[in-house]
Design a protein around this motif. Structure first.
Motif, short mmCIF file in Angstrom:
data_model
loop_
_atom_site.label_atom_id
_atom_site.label_comp_id
_atom_site.label_asym_id
_atom_site.label_seq_id
_atom_site.Cartn_x
_atom_site.Cartn_y
_atom_site.Cartn_z
N ALA A 40 0.83 -1.21 0.00
CA ALA A 40 0.00 0.00 0.00
C ALA A 40 0.87 1.25 0.00
O ALA A 40 0.60 2.20 -0.75
CB ALA A 40 -0.94 -0.01 1.21
N VAL A 41 1.91 1.26 0.82
CA VAL A 41 2.81 2.42 0.86
C VAL A 41 3.49 2.60 -0.49
O VAL A 41 3.62 3.73 -0.98
CB VAL A 41 3.84 2.26 2.00
N ALA A 42 3.91 1.50 -1.11
CA ALA A 42 4.54 1.59 -2.43
C ALA A 42 3.58 2.21 -3.44
O ALA A 42 3.96 3.11 -4.20
CB ALA A 42 4.99 0.21 -2.89
N CYS A 43 2.33 1.76 -3.45
CA CYS A 43 1.34 2.32 -4.37
C CYS A 43 1.12 3.80 -4.10
O CYS A 43 1.04 4.62 -5.02
CB CYS A 43 0.02 1.57 -4.28
N GLU A 44 1.07 4.16 -2.82
CA GLU A 44 0.88 5.57 -2.45
C GLU A 44 2.05 6.42 -2.95
O GLU A 44 1.85 7.49 -3.53
CB GLU A 44 0.72 5.71 -0.94
N LYS A 45 3.25 5.94 -2.76
CA LYS A 45 4.44 6.69 -3.18
C LYS A 45 4.51 6.82 -4.70
O LYS A 45 5.07 7.78 -5.21
CB LYS A 45 5.70 6.07 -2.63
N LEU A 46 3.95 5.85 -5.42
CA LEU A 46 3.94 5.89 -6.89
C LEU A 46 2.75 6.68 -7.44
O LEU A 46 2.60 6.80 -8.65
CB LEU A 46 3.92 4.46 -7.45
N GLY A 47 1.90 7.20 -6.55
CA GLY A 47 0.75 7.97 -6.98
C GLY A 47 -0.45 7.13 -7.38
O GLY A 47 -1.42 7.66 -7.91
N LEU A 49 -3.07 6.07 -5.96
CA LEU A 49 -3.78 6.30 -4.70
C LEU A 49 -5.01 5.42 -4.54
O LEU A 49 -5.29 4.94 -3.44
CB LEU A 49 -4.14 7.77 -4.58
N LYS A 50 -5.76 5.19 -5.61
CA LYS A 50 -6.94 4.32 -5.50
C LYS A 50 -6.52 2.89 -5.17
O LYS A 50 -7.16 2.22 -4.36
CB LYS A 50 -7.77 4.37 -6.78
N ASP A 51 -5.42 2.43 -5.80
CA ASP A 51 -4.90 1.10 -5.47
C ASP A 51 -4.46 1.06 -4.00
O ASP A 51 -4.72 0.09 -3.29
CB ASP A 51 -3.71 0.73 -6.36
N ALA A 52 -3.79 2.12 -3.56
CA ALA A 52 -3.30 2.18 -2.18
C ALA A 52 -4.46 2.08 -1.20
O ALA A 52 -4.39 1.34 -0.21
CB ALA A 52 -2.52 3.47 -1.95
N ILE A 53 -5.55 2.78 -1.48
CA ILE A 53 -6.71 2.74 -0.58
C ILE A 53 -7.26 1.32 -0.47
O ILE A 53 -7.54 0.84 0.63
CB ILE A 53 -7.80 3.73 -1.06
N GLY A 54 -7.37 0.64 -1.59
CA GLY A 54 -7.87 -0.74 -1.58
C GLY A 54 -6.96 -1.67 -0.81
O GLY A 54 -7.42 -2.52 -0.03
N ILE A 55 -5.66 -1.51 -0.98
CA ILE A 55 -4.70 -2.38 -0.30
C ILE A 55 -4.65 -2.05 1.19
O ILE A 55 -4.57 -2.95 2.03
CB ILE A 55 -3.32 -2.32 -0.97
#
Length: 131
Positions: A40-47, A49-55
């Protein structure tokens, strides 16, 4: 079991190297809270954000099952940060409130005594403390 352990080590190694692309694109799909938080943090750092929220949401379920309330609070903070960045302020506020509800007594004491900087993003540092 050994395959799962090897996958976890590879995921941690990529996280330590801050190779967020490798984590986000990895075929390894962690089911444990720690691995999900790293992803999730990796997805957030890559922008992403929707993937990060789901994870982060999947991480909350896994962490809640283990009784890791402070880690759950960090995951909710991540959801709040991602929603804030997306301009979804009501969703961000809801997530931040859930983070506060799940924060341990030490975090509440820190806030009361002003030891935590306003707007500090503790969620982004959480996975780093895990490895």
């Amino acid at each position: 079991k050994y395959r799962a352990d090897a996958d976890t080590v590879l995921l941690k190694a990529a996280y330590i190297k801050k190779d967020y692309n490798k984590i986000a694109l990895s075929s390894v799909r962690p089911t444990d809270g720690e691995g999900l938080m790293m992803q999730a943090v990796a997805c957030e750092k890559l922008g992403r954000l929707k993937d990060a929220i789901g994870i982060y949401s999947m991480a909350i379920k896994a962490l809640s099952a283990n009784g890791a309330k402070e880690a759950v609070a960090v995951a909710y903070t991540g959801i709040g940060n991602a929603n804030f960045s997306l301009g979804k302020y009501p969703d961000a506020i809801r997530a931040y409130r859930k983070a506060i509800d799940n924060a341990g007594p030490e975090a509440k004491k820190e806030r009361a005594h002003g030891q935590e900087e306003p707007g500090e993003h503790r969620g982004r540092d959480f996975a780093e403390r895990l490895v």
